[in-house]
Design a protein around this motif. Structure first.
Motif, PDB file in Angstrom:
ATOM      1  N   UNK A   1     -12.285  -9.012 -10.447  1.00  0.00           N
ATOM      2  CA  UNK A   1     -10.980  -8.740  -9.874  1.00  0.00           C
ATOM      3  C   UNK A   1     -10.851  -9.441  -8.530  1.00  0.00           C
ATOM      4  N   UNK A   2      -9.720 -10.045  -8.326  1.00  0.00           N
ATOM      5  CA  UNK A   2      -9.423 -10.643  -7.030  1.00  0.00           C
ATOM      6  C   UNK A   2      -8.260  -9.889  -6.415  1.00  0.00           C
ATOM      7  N   UNK A   3      -8.449  -9.511  -5.166  1.00  0.00           N
ATOM      8  CA  UNK A   3      -7.406  -8.808  -4.431  1.00  0.00           C
ATOM      9  C   UNK A   3      -6.989  -9.688  -3.263  1.00  0.00           C
ATOM     10  N   UNK A   4      -5.903 -10.404  -3.440  1.00  0.00           N
ATOM     11  CA  UNK A   4      -5.422 -11.285  -2.388  1.00  0.00           C
ATOM     12  C   UNK A   4      -4.303 -10.665  -1.571  1.00  0.00           C
ATOM     13  N   UNK A   5      -3.671  -9.645  -2.115  1.00  0.00           N
ATOM     14  CA  UNK A   5      -2.553  -9.003  -1.419  1.00  0.00           C
ATOM     15  C   UNK A   5      -2.623  -7.492  -1.624  1.00  0.00           C
ATOM     16  N   UNK A   6      -1.872  -6.771  -0.816  1.00  0.00           N
ATOM     17  CA  UNK A   6      -1.755  -5.323  -0.985  1.00  0.00           C
ATOM     18  C   UNK A   6      -1.155  -5.025  -2.359  1.00  0.00           C
ATOM     19  N   UNK A   7      -0.221  -5.855  -2.809  1.00  0.00           N
ATOM     20  CA  UNK A   7       0.381  -5.645  -4.134  1.00  0.00           C
ATOM     21  C   UNK A   7      -0.666  -5.746  -5.238  1.00  0.00           C
ATOM     22  N   UNK A   8      -1.663  -6.635  -5.089  1.00  0.00           N
ATOM     23  CA  UNK A   8      -2.760  -6.720  -6.058  1.00  0.00           C
ATOM     24  C   UNK A   8      -3.538  -5.415  -6.106  1.00  0.00           C
ATOM     25  N   UNK A   9      -3.779  -4.834  -4.942  1.00  0.00           N
ATOM     26  CA  UNK A   9      -4.497  -3.556  -4.878  1.00  0.00           C
ATOM     27  C   UNK A   9      -3.689  -2.439  -5.525  1.00  0.00           C
ATOM     28  N   UNK A  10      -2.394  -2.408  -5.241  1.00  0.00           N
ATOM     29  CA  UNK A  10      -1.526  -1.389  -5.832  1.00  0.00           C
ATOM     30  C   UNK A  10      -1.485  -1.524  -7.358  1.00  0.00           C
ATOM     31  N   UNK A  11      -1.431  -2.762  -7.847  1.00  0.00           N
ATOM     32  CA  UNK A  11      -1.407  -2.999  -9.290  1.00  0.00           C
ATOM     33  C   UNK A  11      -2.698  -2.522  -9.955  1.00  0.00           C
ATOM     34  N   UNK A  12      -3.808  -2.533  -9.195  1.00  0.00           N
ATOM     35  CA  UNK A  12      -5.097  -2.083  -9.717  1.00  0.00           C
ATOM     36  C   UNK A  12      -5.262  -0.568  -9.606  1.00  0.00           C
ATOM     37  N   UNK A  13      -4.259   0.114  -9.031  1.00  0.00           N
ATOM     38  CA  UNK A  13      -4.303   1.565  -8.963  1.00  0.00           C
ATOM     39  C   UNK A  13      -4.645   2.150  -7.608  1.00  0.00           C
ATOM     40  N   UNK A  14      -4.898   1.301  -6.613  1.00  0.00           N
ATOM     41  CA  UNK A  14      -5.165   1.825  -5.272  1.00  0.00           C
ATOM     42  C   UNK A  14      -3.867   2.367  -4.679  1.00  0.00           C
ATOM     43  N   UNK A  15      -3.999   3.421  -3.904  1.00  0.00           N
ATOM     44  CA  UNK A  15      -2.826   4.035  -3.280  1.00  0.00           C
ATOM     45  C   UNK A  15      -3.219   4.589  -1.921  1.00  0.00           C
ATOM     46  N   UNK A  16      -2.230   4.930  -1.137  1.00  0.00           N
ATOM     47  CA  UNK A  16      -2.486   5.526   0.170  1.00  0.00           C
ATOM     48  C   UNK A  16      -2.137   4.583   1.297  1.00  0.00           C
ATOM     49  N   UNK A  17      -2.980   3.605   1.541  1.00  0.00           N
ATOM     50  CA  UNK A  17      -2.760   2.581   2.564  1.00  0.00           C
ATOM     51  C   UNK A  17      -2.334   3.172   3.897  1.00  0.00           C
TER      52      UNK A  17
END
Length: 58
Positions: A1-17
């Motif tokens: 998995x590559x996370x280049x943006x916050x949107x990439x993280x959100x798409x992977x299910x991360x939340x909170x920020x």
């Protein structure tokens, strides 16, 4: 998995920020349960990270 943006993280299910500055003044937002947590640095090319527990700086 590559996370280049916050949107990439959100798409992977991360939340909170939640900004670290907010956590420093109100630690009640830090979950008390086990899980996968990530610190995202958005300030520039490189961040200097201090790991006093391990006695080194990255």
């Amino acid at each position: 998995m590559k996370f280049n943006t916050i949107d990439d993280l959100k798409a992977a299910g991360f939340e909170g920020f939640i900004p670290v500055a907010q956590l420093q003044t109100d630690s009640t937002a830090i979950p008390r349960t086990a899980g996968v947590y990530m610190v995202v640095y958005t300030g520039g090319k490189y961040a200097r990270v201090s790991l006093p527990r391990y006695g080194r700086i990255l």
